[in-house]
Every structure is written in structure tokens, then in C-alpha cells.
Enzyme design. Structure first.
Site, PDB file in Angstrom:
ATOM      1  N   SER A  99     -19.706 -42.545  51.442  1.00  0.00           N
ATOM      2  CA  SER A  99     -19.523 -41.116  51.726  1.00  0.00           C
ATOM      3  C   SER A  99     -18.355 -40.532  50.910  1.00  0.00           C
ATOM      4  CB  SER A  99     -19.329 -40.863  53.227  1.00  0.00           C
ATOM      5  OG  SER A  99     -18.139 -41.447  53.690  1.00  0.00           O
ATOM      6  N   LEU A 176     -14.901 -53.708  49.008  1.00  0.00           N
ATOM      7  CA  LEU A 176     -14.257 -54.732  49.834  1.00  0.00           C
ATOM      8  C   LEU A 176     -13.787 -55.972  49.078  1.00  0.00           C
ATOM      9  CD1 LEU A 176     -16.516 -54.440  53.002  1.00  0.00           C
ATOM     10  CD2 LEU A 176     -14.249 -53.478  52.610  1.00  0.00           C
ATOM     11  N   LEU A 178     -11.455 -58.003  46.158  1.00  0.00           N
ATOM     12  CA  LEU A 178     -10.176 -57.877  45.455  1.00  0.00           C
ATOM     13  C   LEU A 178     -10.446 -57.560  43.982  1.00  0.00           C
ATOM     14  CD1 LEU A 178      -7.297 -58.213  46.522  1.00  0.00           C
ATOM     15  CD2 LEU A 178      -7.344 -60.583  45.725  1.00  0.00           C
ATOM     16  N   ASN A 193      -7.083 -46.642  45.477  1.00  0.00           N
ATOM     17  CA  ASN A 193      -7.901 -47.072  46.613  1.00  0.00           C
ATOM     18  C   ASN A 193      -7.623 -46.147  47.785  1.00  0.00           C
ATOM     19  OD1 ASN A 193      -9.580 -48.805  48.230  1.00  0.00           O
ATOM     20  ND2 ASN A 193      -7.726 -49.611  49.169  1.00  0.00           N
ATOM     21  N   HIS A 195      -7.512 -46.176  51.983  1.00  0.00           N
ATOM     22  CA  HIS A 195      -7.461 -47.071  53.141  1.00  0.00           C
ATOM     23  C   HIS A 195      -7.396 -46.190  54.389  1.00  0.00           C
ATOM     24  CE1 HIS A 195      -6.598 -50.752  55.330  1.00  0.00           C
ATOM     25  NE2 HIS A 195      -5.720 -50.046  56.031  1.00  0.00           N
TER      26      HIS A 195
HETATM   27  C1  GRF Z   1     -13.446 -45.655  54.319  1.00  0.00           C
HETATM   28  O1  GRF Z   1     -13.027 -45.573  55.649  1.00  0.00           O
HETATM   29  C2  GRF Z   1     -12.303 -46.099  53.454  1.00  0.00           C
HETATM   30  O2  GRF Z   1     -11.074 -45.686  53.920  1.00  0.00           O
HETATM   31  C3  GRF Z   1     -12.415 -47.579  53.512  1.00  0.00           C
HETATM   32  O3  GRF Z   1     -13.780 -47.864  53.549  1.00  0.00           O
HETATM   33  C4  GRF Z   1     -14.465 -46.750  54.105  1.00  0.00           C
HETATM   34  C5  GRF Z   1     -15.529 -46.344  53.130  1.00  0.00           C
HETATM   35  O4  GRF Z   1     -16.394 -45.400  53.669  1.00  0.00           O
HETATM   36  N1  GRF Z   1     -11.737 -48.204  52.409  1.00  0.00           N
HETATM   37  P1  GRF Z   1     -17.511 -44.750  52.748  1.00  0.00           P
HETATM   38  O5  GRF Z   1     -18.329 -45.900  52.161  1.00  0.00           O
HETATM   39  O6  GRF Z   1     -16.835 -43.954  51.699  1.00  0.00           O
HETATM   40  O7  GRF Z   1     -18.337 -43.921  53.696  1.00  0.00           O
END
Ligand code: GRF
Length: 301
Positions: A99, A176, A178, A193, A195
Site C-alpha cells: 500500500s 522484510l 536485510l 525504509n 517502520h
Molecule cells: C508498513 O506498516 C511498513 O511500516 C512496514 O511494513 C508495512 C508495509 O505495508 N515496514 P504495505 O505493504 O506498504 O501495505
């Protein structure tokens, strides 16, 4: 590396006269003082990754044809009204629904972000983000190679492919895996990135997805929110660039909190991508990156 000189109007005494003032650096090199008292013109240099065309993506991989890359210009929104800024090429990395990728892609298509998503990288070739990319003709690279699959790039192949696409910046959005040191070295200060917590709290290996939000709620913290940070060789430890705060409500489930944070993520990542593409990120002399306000170039956050 191409060096671009630029002149910014800054409210600041010169560093020579005020050696104790903290300094602001641009993308990779020169400095400007960060004190904002008396206006001063300061010359800056901004460097970008070379757009090398030395190699091509592998044949037979899931990468589709290389798009014709166009160079466009934009009147800078800041203070040097005659300067122009080249449109940036973005690589987005995802492992899931994507998203954040969608919101960045839409903002780029609408011109809010002065860039273009030229390639998507994923370790999950069947994820929603990869489907979205393929539906829009965005090339998809699989990295790293999934288990039980012959398809997937090595770190060397990945760096070469990103060079082929003339990638300026890499945006991790729910990726996800590294990032390999080779890629980090190839793109210094160019990989971000997002988070879903206020780093440095609730970050690091094992803190991903709902685990983050469950840990926040269990801790009793009253606030959470997304963090956008530069990527180094560890999980979630790179320099923080931007954050947004949301409340943690008394009856929140992890899903409630995740939705509230994600809503802010979409807005924050677009704002940061816009700043990145408009070259509005500067570096304080202690290594902290700051975003220059578009509306008021004398303000940094
Ligand atoms: C988000 O919550 C982001 O912060 C984390 O992974 C999620 C990814 O969501 N790293 P999307 O795939 O962008 O919907």
C-alpha cells in the site's frame, strides 16, 4: 559522481566566523551552517549516484523490458528559482500488499513526487505489490532468490540491474529481507525504509508487522507512529529522517493501531519521497538528516 552546484539562501552566519555552529551537508558533500538567524547566501554541492549503464538485467528473469528513461526538469520549489531539478528514478522494494508503494506510485504519477518508480524489487514474486507493479508495466525483480526457486538475482545482479534502470533512490516499503552490504555501499545515503513505530523504540530484528503494534500496546506506550530512516547494515538502526505521531487508544487492538499508523505512513512516505526527489534533504554535521521545508526554505525538520 556528478557534482551539481547550487546556491541556497540560508539564515545563517558563515561557519568560518562561527566555528561552533552545527553545519548542514547536502546529499554527500559540502556544508551549510544550520543556525538560522541572519540571512546569507551559501554555495552548495549536491551529488547523485552515477547512472551507469554498464550491464543489463538477466534474460529470462521476471524483469521486463527496460523503460526508456526520460530526464525531465522542474523549477525548484525552494529559493533558487532559476535552478532546475532532474526527475528522479525510484526503485521500491516490497514483500507484501504494497500500500505504501501504491501511494508513492500514485503521487509520482500525479506529479506530487518529482520522480518515477522505474522498478519494483520483491522477495515474494506473487505478493500484492508485485501484482500491482506488473499490472502497470513496472518491471519486477525477484531478490533474493526464494527457497525452491531458480528465479532470483544475486546481490551483484541486483546492483547491476538498478544501475541499468538509472535508479537514484531506493525506497523500502514493507520489504522484510536485510539489504546486502554491496547494495548499501553502491547507494550511499540513498536507501530509505519505513517502520511502523517511533524508532528507536520497537525496532530491530523480529519487530515487523503486527508484532510491532502488539508490543507497543503491551508496553503501555500512549503514542506510536511511523519512522522513515536511512538504511544501514542492521535492522532499523539507520539515521532517522522523519516521524509522525499517532495516539495509542485505551481499547486499541493491534489491528486498530496498525490501521492508524498505516494511514500516516502513506502521507509521510509521499512527503519524504517528494523532498528526496526535490533535493531538499540536508545533513547536519553530526550526521542527522533534515528535510528543508518547501514552503519556507529557512525551516528544517
Ligand atoms: C508498513 O506498516 C511498513 O511500516 C512496514 O511494513 C508495512 C508495509 O505495508 N515496514 P504495505 O505493504 O506498504 O501495505
Amino acid at each position: 559522481m556528478e557534482a551539481q552546484s547550487r546556491v541556497f539562501r540560508l539564515s545563517s552566519p558563515s561557519p568560518a566566523k562561527n566555528p561552533k555552529l552545527p553545519l548542514l551537508h547536502t546529499h554527500n558533500s559540502s556544508y551549510i551552517p544550520s543556525n538560522i538567524q541572519s540571512p546569507k547566501w551559501v554555495s552548495l554541492k549536491t551529488q547523485f549516484s552515477p547512472a551507469s549503464l554498464s550491464s543489463s538485467p538477466k534474460k529470462g528473469s521476471s524483469t521486463s523490458c527496460v523503460k526508456a528513461l526520460e530526464t525531465e526538469t522542474l523549477s525548484t520549489p525552494r529559493n533558487d528559482s532559476n535552478a532546475t531539478i532532474r526527475k528522479k528514478n525510484l526503485a521500491v522494494f516490497v514483500s507484501g500488499g504494497g500500500s505504501n508503494f501504491r501511494s508513492i506510485h500514485e503521487a509520482a504519477a500525479q506529479g506530487t513526487v518529482h520522480g518515477e518508480v522505474v522498478v519494483l524489487v520483491t522477495n515474494k514474486p506473487d505478493c500484492g505489490g508485485a501484482d500491482y507493479a506488473r499490472d502497470r508495466g513496472i518491471p519486477v525483480i525477484v531478490f533474493p532468490k526464494p527457497k525452491n526457486s531458480d528465479e532470483g538475482f544475486s546481490p551483484e545482479d541486483l546492483v547491476a540491474a538498478l544501475r541499468t534502470y538509472n535508479v537514484d533512490f531506493i525506497l523500502l516499503a514493507g520489504y522484510l529481507k536485510l539489504i546486502p552490504p554491496k547494495l548499501i555501499r553502491a547507494y550511499p545515503r540513498s536507501i530509505l525504509n519505513i517502520h511502523p513505530s517511533l524508532l528507536p523504540a520497537f525496532g530491530g530484528k523480529g519487530y515487523y508487522g503486527m508484532k510491532v503494534h502488539k508490543a507497543v500496546i503491551a508496553s503501555g506506550a500512549r503514542y506510536s507512529g511511523p519512522t522513515i530512516h536511512y538504511v544501514d547494515e542492521e535492522y532499523d538502526t539507520g539515521r532517522i529522517l522523519a516521524q509522525r505521531v499517532v495516539p495509542v487508544l485505551a481499547n486499541d487492538t493491534a489491528e486498530d493501531l496498525a490501521a492508524r499508523v498505516l494511514h500516516e505512513e502513506h502521507k509521510l512516505y509521499v512527503e519524504v519521497a517528494a523532498a528526496l526527489c526535490e533535493e531538499r534533504i540536508l545533513w547536519r554535521d553530526d550526521g542527522v538528516p533534515l528535510i528543508q521545508s518547501k514552503e519556507n526554505p529557512n525551516q528544517y525538520t
